[in-house]
Design a protein around this motif. Structure first.
Motif, short mmCIF file in Angstrom:
data_model
loop_
_atom_site.label_atom_id
_atom_site.label_comp_id
_atom_site.label_asym_id
_atom_site.label_seq_id
_atom_site.Cartn_x
_atom_site.Cartn_y
_atom_site.Cartn_z
N GLY A 105 -18.63 64.43 32.05
CA GLY A 105 -19.84 64.19 32.43
C GLY A 105 -20.09 62.87 32.87
O GLY A 105 -20.86 62.53 34.09
N MET A 106 -19.74 61.90 32.21
CA MET A 106 -19.86 60.46 32.76
C MET A 106 -19.39 60.48 34.12
O MET A 106 -19.83 59.70 35.04
N LEU A 107 -17.94 60.77 34.26
CA LEU A 107 -17.27 60.72 35.62
C LEU A 107 -18.12 61.60 36.73
O LEU A 107 -18.19 61.09 37.79
N ALA A 108 -18.61 62.67 36.34
CA ALA A 108 -19.45 63.50 37.31
C ALA A 108 -20.63 62.76 37.74
O ALA A 108 -21.00 62.51 38.93
N ALA A 109 -21.31 62.02 36.69
CA ALA A 109 -22.74 61.14 37.13
C ALA A 109 -22.19 60.07 38.06
O ALA A 109 -23.11 59.62 38.67
N ILE A 110 -21.11 59.15 37.74
CA ILE A 110 -20.68 58.26 38.39
C ILE A 110 -20.28 58.58 39.74
O ILE A 110 -20.86 58.03 40.69
N GLN A 111 -19.87 59.84 40.17
CA GLN A 111 -19.05 60.58 41.32
C GLN A 111 -20.46 60.84 42.33
O GLN A 111 -20.50 60.67 43.19
N ASP A 205 -14.13 52.95 33.60
CA ASP A 205 -15.26 53.55 34.16
C ASP A 205 -16.84 53.55 33.61
O ASP A 205 -17.58 53.89 34.21
N VAL A 206 -16.87 52.86 32.31
CA VAL A 206 -18.08 53.11 31.64
C VAL A 206 -19.19 52.09 32.28
O VAL A 206 -20.15 52.67 32.42
N ASN A 207 -18.73 51.02 32.89
CA ASN A 207 -19.52 50.20 33.48
C ASN A 207 -20.16 50.72 34.61
O ASN A 207 -20.85 49.92 35.37
N GLN A 208 -19.34 51.63 35.31
CA GLN A 208 -19.87 52.07 36.92
C GLN A 208 -21.01 53.15 36.45
O GLN A 208 -21.57 53.44 37.77
N LEU A 209 -21.23 53.61 35.27
CA LEU A 209 -22.52 54.42 34.99
C LEU A 209 -23.61 53.80 35.06
O LEU A 209 -23.91 53.15 34.21
#
Length: 268
Positions: A105-111, A205-209
């Protein structure tokens, strides 16, 4: 996305939409179908438009859509989440992800942040292995042994792993419930998904959210120790942390009312 593509996406993932109001998309953890949310959905549907789905390989998804090459990274699973959002034309949705589903979900929200307003991560971890300066909970050798045991005896593994995740203080029936979810997943796909899920390092990836994010931890969680929560809090641009009184890795099973309260307070 045209209508035919939209139907294919929704059918591939057995997407269900329940209720009305602000959309809330629920992303399952490893080895679980959308039924894992059954202790929360009745209460959530009273206030939100709840969307549940199955990853390819679990639940009532289209198994023919799976290939190891197509799903070689968690980002590939996140792409499916984005496509579900596109098919439903979601806007200002609240994304709730559990465990590996939290990373997906985190990766989807970043994308595709245009689909989401807030993110809630239940028992998340960006990386399950211990490294110098980082404690994820598992030594690499131990995790490789866990993965090897899946190959040797998948049915036996489901029982042992479910008990490990639920922890010793929860009722045995909760471990049995989690075991049943694991057993509903295609074993070959589950083994391949586990390799991807438990060896992936998504710390960068965490700080990209950039969205406001709630991290919900449990006490004594072998797969999401307190150090991981501290890592999220340190690296999320808009992160908040809540620690529930329940133990283990599955608060939506062991403490649904407490989990609901945390979700509602943040979502509101």
């Amino acid at each position: 996305m045209n209508e035919a593509q939209r139907r294919r996406v929704l059918q591939r993932h057995s997407v269900r939409v329940m209720g009305q109001g602000i959309p809330m998309l629920l992303c399952n953890g490893f080895g679980c179908s959308q039924r894992i949310w059954q202790h929360l959905t009745t209460a959530l549907v009273a206030h939100y438009q709840v969307i549940v789905f199955d990853y390819v390989g679990s639940g009532e998804s289209d198994l023919s859509a799976y290939s190891p090459q197509k799903y070689a990274t968690l980002a590939d699973y996140a792409q499916d989440v984005v496509e579900i959002c596109q098919a439903l034309d979601l806007r200002e949705a609240i994304l709730v992800g559990h465990s590996v589903g939290a990373t997906i979900g985190m990766l989807a929200a970043i994308q595709a942040p245009q689909h989401f307003a807030k993110v809630i991560l239940l028992a998340p971890s960006p990386y399950y292995l211990n490294e110098p300066g980082y404690y994820g909970g598992f030594e690499r050798a131990d995790m490789l042994q866990v993965l090897a045991s899946m190959e040797n005896d998948y049915q036996g593994w489901t029982i042992a792993f479910a008990d490990l995740l639920m922890g010793p203080t929860n009722m045995a029936s909760l471990g049995e419930e989690l075991t049943n979810f694991f057993c509903e997943t295609d074993s070959t796909i589950a083994r391949q998904f586990a390799q991807v899920a438990f060896l992936s390092d998504n710390r960068a990836d965490v700080n990209q959210l950039q969205l406001r994010t709630l991290v919900v931890q449990c006490t004594d969680d072998v797969a999401g120790p307190a150090e991981v929560g501290a890592y999220f809090l340190q690296h999320l641009p808009q992160g908040e942390l809540v620690t529930l009184s329940t133990s283990g890795h599955c608060p939506h099973l062991s403490a649904p009312l407490e989990t609901l309260a945390a979700i509602r307070a943040f979502a509101a």
